[in-house]
Design a protein around this motif. Structure first.
Motif, PDB file in Angstrom:
ATOM      1  N   ALA A  86       0.738  -1.283  -0.112  1.00  7.07           N
ATOM      2  CA  ALA A  86       0.043   0.083   0.010  1.00  7.07           C
ATOM      3  C   ALA A  86       0.981   1.166   0.003  1.00  7.07           C
ATOM      4  CB  ALA A  86      -1.044  -0.039   1.159  1.00  7.07           C
ATOM      5  N   TYR A  87       1.983   1.305   0.367  1.00  9.49           N
ATOM      6  CA  TYR A  87       2.691   2.300   0.610  1.00  9.49           C
ATOM      7  C   TYR A  87       3.994   2.146  -0.210  1.00  9.49           C
ATOM      8  CZ  TYR A  87       0.017   3.918   4.561  1.00  9.49           C
ATOM      9  OH  TYR A  87      -0.891   4.100   5.483  1.00  9.49           O
ATOM     10  N   PRO A  88       4.541   3.498  -0.687  1.00  7.31           N
ATOM     11  CA  PRO A  88       6.035   3.225  -1.445  1.00  7.31           C
ATOM     12  C   PRO A  88       7.127   3.548  -0.512  1.00  7.31           C
ATOM     13  CG  PRO A  88       4.904   5.727  -1.645  1.00  7.31           C
ATOM     14  CD  PRO A  88       4.013   4.840  -0.984  1.00  7.31           C
ATOM     15  N   TRP A  89       8.409   3.107  -0.835  1.00  7.92           N
ATOM     16  CA  TRP A  89       9.489   3.417  -0.113  1.00  7.92           C
ATOM     17  C   TRP A  89       9.798   4.715  -0.326  1.00  7.92           C
ATOM     18  CZ3 TRP A  89      10.588   0.032   3.256  1.00  7.92           C
ATOM     19  CH2 TRP A  89      10.725  -1.469   3.031  1.00  7.92           C
ATOM     20  N   CYS A  90      10.293   5.273   1.050  1.00  6.63           N
ATOM     21  CA  CYS A  90      10.853   6.659   1.114  1.00  6.63           C
ATOM     22  C   CYS A  90      12.083   6.437   1.684  1.00  6.63           C
ATOM     23  CB  CYS A  90       9.970   7.568   1.814  1.00  6.63           C
ATOM     24  SG  CYS A  90       8.380   7.795   1.187  1.00  6.63           S
ATOM     25  N   GLU A  91      13.131   7.133   1.168  1.00  6.01           N
ATOM     26  CA  GLU A  91      14.600   7.327   1.578  1.00  6.01           C
ATOM     27  C   GLU A  91      14.331   8.405   2.901  1.00  6.01           C
ATOM     28  OE1 GLU A  91      18.650   8.237  -0.118  1.00  6.01           O
ATOM     29  OE2 GLU A  91      18.072   6.384  -0.493  1.00  6.01           O
ATOM     30  N   VAL A  92      14.943   7.903   4.044  1.00  9.76           N
ATOM     31  CA  VAL A  92      14.975   8.740   5.111  1.00  9.76           C
ATOM     32  C   VAL A  92      16.151   8.343   6.057  1.00  9.76           C
ATOM     33  CG1 VAL A  92      12.373   8.962   5.211  1.00  9.76           C
ATOM     34  CG2 VAL A  92      13.433   7.289   6.657  1.00  9.76           C
ATOM     35  N   ARG A  93      16.356   9.432   6.911  1.00  9.30           N
ATOM     36  CA  ARG A  93      17.662   9.180   7.779  1.00  9.30           C
ATOM     37  C   ARG A  93      17.212   8.565   9.216  1.00  9.30           C
ATOM     38  NH1 ARG A  93      21.994  10.574   5.493  1.00  9.30           N
ATOM     39  NH2 ARG A  93      21.945  12.501   4.392  1.00  9.30           N
ATOM     40  N   GLY A  94      17.701   7.452   9.392  1.00  8.41           N
ATOM     41  CA  GLY A  94      17.394   6.749  10.898  1.00  8.41           C
ATOM     42  C   GLY A  94      18.726   6.533  11.613  1.00  8.41           C
ATOM     43  N   HIS A  95      18.317   6.727  13.082  1.00 12.04           N
ATOM     44  CA  HIS A  95      19.330   6.670  14.152  1.00 12.04           C
ATOM     45  C   HIS A  95      19.177   5.479  15.141  1.00 12.04           C
ATOM     46  CE1 HIS A  95      22.424   8.045  16.802  1.00 12.04           C
ATOM     47  NE2 HIS A  95      21.618   8.127  17.643  1.00 12.04           N
ATOM     48  N   HIS A  96      20.160   4.602  15.449  1.00 13.28           N
ATOM     49  CA  HIS A  96      19.800   3.624  16.451  1.00 13.28           C
ATOM     50  C   HIS A  96      20.390   4.238  17.524  1.00 13.28           C
ATOM     51  CE1 HIS A  96      18.269  -0.145  15.024  1.00 13.28           C
ATOM     52  NE2 HIS A  96      18.611   0.060  14.024  1.00 13.28           N
ATOM     53  N   SER A  97      20.103   4.187  18.778  1.00 10.07           N
ATOM     54  CA  SER A  97      20.591   4.355  20.090  1.00 10.07           C
ATOM     55  C   SER A  97      21.401   3.120  20.345  1.00 10.07           C
ATOM     56  CB  SER A  97      19.451   4.542  21.241  1.00 10.07           C
ATOM     57  OG  SER A  97      20.184   4.605  22.509  1.00 10.07           O
ATOM     58  N   PRO A  98      22.706   3.361  20.759  1.00 13.59           N
ATOM     59  CA  PRO A  98      23.459   2.088  21.154  1.00 13.59           C
ATOM     60  C   PRO A  98      22.984   1.385  22.278  1.00 13.59           C
ATOM     61  CG  PRO A  98      24.907   4.190  21.107  1.00 13.59           C
ATOM     62  CD  PRO A  98      23.338   4.719  20.822  1.00 13.59           C
ATOM     63  N   ARG A  99      22.309   2.214  23.255  1.00 10.99           N
ATOM     64  CA  ARG A  99      21.838   1.530  24.526  1.00 10.99           C
ATOM     65  C   ARG A  99      20.525   0.673  24.254  1.00 10.99           C
ATOM     66  NH1 ARG A  99      21.045   5.672  28.868  1.00 10.99           N
ATOM     67  NH2 ARG A  99      20.413   6.695  27.023  1.00 10.99           N
ATOM     68  N   THR A 100      19.603   1.131  23.251  1.00 11.56           N
ATOM     69  CA  THR A 100      18.464   0.362  23.021  1.00 11.56           C
ATOM     70  C   THR A 100      18.402   0.151  21.653  1.00 11.56           C
ATOM     71  OG1 THR A 100      17.294   2.711  23.072  1.00 11.56           O
ATOM     72  CG2 THR A 100      17.215   1.390  25.095  1.00 11.56           C
ATOM     73  N   PRO A 101      18.891  -1.123  21.118  1.00 12.65           N
ATOM     74  CA  PRO A 101      18.951  -1.326  19.622  1.00 12.65           C
ATOM     75  C   PRO A 101      17.478  -1.569  19.072  1.00 12.65           C
ATOM     76  CG  PRO A 101      19.547  -3.260  20.834  1.00 12.65           C
ATOM     77  CD  PRO A 101      19.720  -2.208  21.989  1.00 12.65           C
ATOM     78  N   SER A 102      16.278  -1.728  19.880  1.00 12.90           N
ATOM     79  CA  SER A 102      15.214  -1.855  19.271  1.00 12.90           C
ATOM     80  C   SER A 102      14.296  -0.657  19.106  1.00 12.90           C
ATOM     81  CB  SER A 102      14.191  -2.813  20.167  1.00 12.90           C
ATOM     82  OG  SER A 102      13.837  -1.965  21.454  1.00 12.90           O
ATOM     83  N   ILE A 103      15.093   0.309  19.454  1.00 15.47           N
ATOM     84  CA  ILE A 103      14.322   1.803  19.132  1.00 15.47           C
ATOM     85  C   ILE A 103      15.334   2.449  18.011  1.00 15.47           C
ATOM     86  CG2 ILE A 103      14.137   4.063  20.110  1.00 15.47           C
ATOM     87  CD1 ILE A 103      12.442   1.910  21.484  1.00 15.47           C
ATOM     88  N   ILE A 104      14.532   2.943  16.902  1.00 15.69           N
ATOM     89  CA  ILE A 104      15.055   3.869  15.993  1.00 15.69           C
ATOM     90  C   ILE A 104      14.319   5.019  15.845  1.00 15.69           C
ATOM     91  CG2 ILE A 104      13.635   2.525  14.280  1.00 15.69           C
ATOM     92  CD1 ILE A 104      16.034   2.853  12.285  1.00 15.69           C
ATOM     93  N   ALA A 105      14.953   6.111  15.821  1.00 15.97           N
ATOM     94  CA  ALA A 105      14.561   7.450  15.422  1.00 15.97           C
ATOM     95  C   ALA A 105      14.538   7.727  14.051  1.00 15.97           C
ATOM     96  CB  ALA A 105      15.240   8.542  16.156  1.00 15.97           C
ATOM     97  N   ILE A 106      13.484   8.148  13.213  1.00 13.43           N
ATOM     98  CA  ILE A 106      13.347   8.305  11.782  1.00 13.43           C
ATOM     99  C   ILE A 106      13.217   9.894  11.387  1.00 13.43           C
ATOM    100  CG2 ILE A 106      12.381   7.745   9.673  1.00 13.43           C
ATOM    101  CD1 ILE A 106      11.628   4.992  10.620  1.00 13.43           C
ATOM    102  N   ARG A 107      13.958  10.261  10.928  1.00 15.61           N
ATOM    103  CA  ARG A 107      13.675  11.668  10.335  1.00 15.61           C
ATOM    104  C   ARG A 107      12.907  11.878   9.213  1.00 15.61           C
ATOM    105  NH1 ARG A 107      14.885  15.947  12.320  1.00 15.61           N
ATOM    106  NH2 ARG A 107      16.427  15.512  13.704  1.00 15.61           N
ATOM    107  N   ILE A 108      11.612  12.074   9.449  1.00 14.49           N
ATOM    108  CA  ILE A 108      10.839  12.078   8.296  1.00 14.49           C
ATOM    109  C   ILE A 108      10.784  13.650   7.726  1.00 14.49           C
ATOM    110  CG2 ILE A 108       8.307  12.080   7.894  1.00 14.49           C
ATOM    111  CD1 ILE A 108       9.659   9.358   8.614  1.00 14.49           C
ATOM    112  N   ALA A 109      10.927  14.601   8.476  1.00 14.91           N
ATOM    113  CA  ALA A 109      11.005  16.007   7.814  1.00 14.91           C
ATOM    114  C   ALA A 109      11.994  16.854   8.853  1.00 14.91           C
ATOM    115  CB  ALA A 109       9.539  16.628   8.040  1.00 14.91           C
ATOM    116  N   GLU A 110      12.115  17.965   8.504  1.00 15.50           N
ATOM    117  CA  GLU A 110      13.327  18.684   9.348  1.00 15.50           C
ATOM    118  C   GLU A 110      12.628  18.834  10.858  1.00 15.50           C
ATOM    119  OE1 GLU A 110      16.247  19.848   8.829  1.00 15.50           O
ATOM    120  OE2 GLU A 110      16.139  18.606   7.010  1.00 15.50           O
ATOM    121  N   ASP A 111      11.413  18.994  10.846  1.00 14.89           N
ATOM    122  CA  ASP A 111      10.589  19.323  12.141  1.00 14.89           C
ATOM    123  C   ASP A 111      10.078  18.112  13.023  1.00 14.89           C
ATOM    124  OD1 ASP A 111       9.012  19.564  10.391  1.00 14.89           O
ATOM    125  OD2 ASP A 111       7.882  21.036  11.307  1.00 14.89           O
TER     126      ASP A 111
END
Length: 188
Positions: A86-111
């Motif tokens: 249902a959704y297309p792939w979008c290339e975004v920036r992601g960041h793993h926290s070294p202390r919690t590998p199951s959590i990822i922050a994804i930068r969808i937009a600047e804000d």
């Protein structure tokens, strides 16, 4: 968040192959847990009490804690396919926290950079440049993969993450299982 490809993520050849590998892996998990229970039952039926007790002890240690997670992962693999279709792939920036590998922050937009939990098991999806592919609705979750779409993994909003991002299609999110009828994000 601009779609990387104009077509849906499922139409990318490596994504379909990656999903098939995911489905095979989750089926193997279920088969191995069920096989352990069948072996224990077979040993009891054949009155091999010492072997049955050993297998039953292993079954209790392995099956009881892991069966709920494996069962949910097995059933919810179809949600991954629905999202990819249902959704297309979008290339975004992601960041793993070294202390919690199951959590990822994804930068969808600047804000807007929501945090997501990988379900059911965390994997390393970011490369040296922290680029990843995301398919889904940032308000509810979706699927992430290393660049190339070959390793799709379900992500859900982490506790405390909100729906601050504007936009999105609620009807589509409800249809593919990202959102409940109450308007809240699904957690599996």
């Amino acid at each position: 968040m601009i779609p990387l490809l104009s077509k849906m993520a499922w139409e990318h050849p490596l994504t379909e192959v990656g999903y098939r590998r995911l489905a095979i892996r989750r089926t193997a998990w279920m088969v191995s847990l069920v096989a352990l229970g069948v072996i224990a039952t077979g040993c009891l039926a054949l009155r091999w009490l010492p072997q049955a007790l050993a297998v039953l002890a292993c079954a209790l240690v392995v099956i009881v804690p892991s069966l709920p997670v494996v069962l949910v992962a097995y059933v919810r693999r179809q949600r991954v396919a629905a999202i990819l279709k249902a959704y297309p792939w979008c290339e975004v920036r992601g960041h793993h926290s070294p202390r919690t590998p199951s959590i990822i922050a994804i930068r969808i937009a600047e804000d807007y950079a929501p945090t997501f939990r990988m379900f059911p098991f965390p994997i390393q999806v970011t490369d040296s440049e922290n680029l990843i592919w995301f398919a889904g609705d940032p308000r509810f979750g979706g699927v992430v993969s290393p660049v190339g779409g070959h390793r799709p993994v379900r992500v859900v909003l982490d506790k405390g993450a909100g729906r601050e991002w504007g936009g999105g299609d609620d009807a589509l999110a409800l249809r593919v299982g990202l959102m409940r009828r109450s308007g809240k994000a699904t957690q599996t």
